[in-house]
Design an enzyme around this catalytic site. Structure first.
Site, mmCIF file in Angstrom:
data_model
loop_
_atom_site.group_PDB
_atom_site.id
_atom_site.type_symbol
_atom_site.label_atom_id
_atom_site.label_comp_id
_atom_site.label_asym_id
_atom_site.label_seq_id
_atom_site.Cartn_x
_atom_site.Cartn_y
_atom_site.Cartn_z
ATOM 1 N N GLY A 104 0.836 -1.390 0.001
ATOM 2 C CA GLY A 104 0.092 0.033 0.010
ATOM 3 C C GLY A 104 0.835 1.325 -0.137
ATOM 4 C CG ASP B 145 -8.912 0.449 9.359
ATOM 5 O OD1 ASP B 145 -9.592 1.082 9.890
ATOM 6 O OD2 ASP B 145 -9.037 -0.797 9.277
ATOM 7 C CG PHE C 164 -12.683 -1.096 2.021
ATOM 8 C CD1 PHE C 164 -11.604 -1.438 3.068
ATOM 9 C CD2 PHE C 164 -11.997 -1.247 0.662
ATOM 10 C CE1 PHE C 164 -10.689 -2.322 2.607
ATOM 11 C CE2 PHE C 164 -11.075 -2.039 0.295
ATOM 12 C CZ PHE C 164 -10.389 -2.705 1.239
ATOM 13 C CB VAL C 165 -10.339 4.698 0.544
ATOM 14 C CG1 VAL C 165 -11.373 5.403 1.505
ATOM 15 C CG2 VAL C 165 -9.207 4.261 1.367
ATOM 16 C CG ASP D 263 -5.308 -4.447 -2.229
ATOM 17 O OD1 ASP D 263 -5.121 -3.666 -1.060
ATOM 18 O OD2 ASP D 263 -5.735 -5.643 -2.114
ATOM 19 N NE ARG E 116 -1.738 -3.597 -4.243
ATOM 20 C CZ ARG E 116 -2.103 -3.937 -3.090
ATOM 21 N NH1 ARG E 116 -2.169 -2.776 -2.356
ATOM 22 N NH2 ARG E 116 -2.092 -5.104 -2.463
#
Ligand code: 5GP
Ligand code: MG
Length: 170
Positions: free
Chosen positions: A37, A99, A148-149, A155, A161
């Site tokens: 990420g 998160d 949720f992004v 992803d 991504r």
């Protein structure tokens, strides 16, 4: 999919973070990106650093996993360790999104035992309302809502991504 943060806004903010980080790191820093990420964000950040900082900068990646497919299991495991020794280094750990904080906490603990000179964190996105473990985010791109992004490295089951913007999966 709905655009949450457009490309121009993401890029402007990364430029601001680069200015802040460049001012704070006068010695040779070591950037540690958390795969996968953080990769796109870390490279964009490096791209915006002043030229004179680049010769003193090292970077490396770790990989941790808490997801199986689209399910967050809550259990963090080390998938790939660092290659570069961190002892005595000024380490900046970089993630795409924080998160619950479990991934970042795991990586910070691991690096801490190896006695860096300093240890700070940077995340493009912070869902601080979801935090289960108190981890510091020293340089934060954007505080975002609990959704949720995807995009800019984030992803959904390995997709989306490469987007230049941040989007919400509906
Ligand atoms: P934490 O360990 O802080 O709960 O979660 C960190 C990792 O979970 C992130 O590095 C990312 O891989 C994943 N994650 C958490 N929230 C999101 C999200 O909204 N979208 C995506 N794509 N990944 C997320
Ligand atoms: Mg991750």
């Amino acid at each position: 999919m709905k655009v949450l943060i457009d490309r121009e806004t993401v890029e402007r903010r990364i430029g601001e973070l680069a200015v802040e980080i460049a001012a704070d790191y006068l010695e040779a820093p070591l950037f540690v990106g958390i795969l996968t990420g953080a990769a796109q964000f870390m490279m964009a950040l490096i791209d915006r650093l002043p030229e004179e900082m680049l010769a003193k900068l090292d970077y490396d990646f770790v990989d941790v996993s808490s997801y199986q497919g689209t399910e967050n299991t809550g259990q963090v495991v080390l998938v790939k360790d660092l290659t570069i020794a961190v002892e005595g280094r000024d380490v900046l750990v970089i993630d795409g999104i924080v998160d619950t904080g479990r991934s970042l906490d795991f990586v910070l603990d691991m690096i801490c035992t190896r006695r860096p000179h300093s240890l700070k964190t940077c995340a493009l996105l912070d869902k601080s309302a979801r935090r289960a473990l108190q981890v510091p985010v020293d340089y934060c791109g954007f505080e975002i809502e609990d959704a949720f992004v995807v995009g800019y490295g984030m992803d959904y089951d390995q997709r989306y991504r490469a987007l230049h913007h941040i989007a919400i999966i509906e």
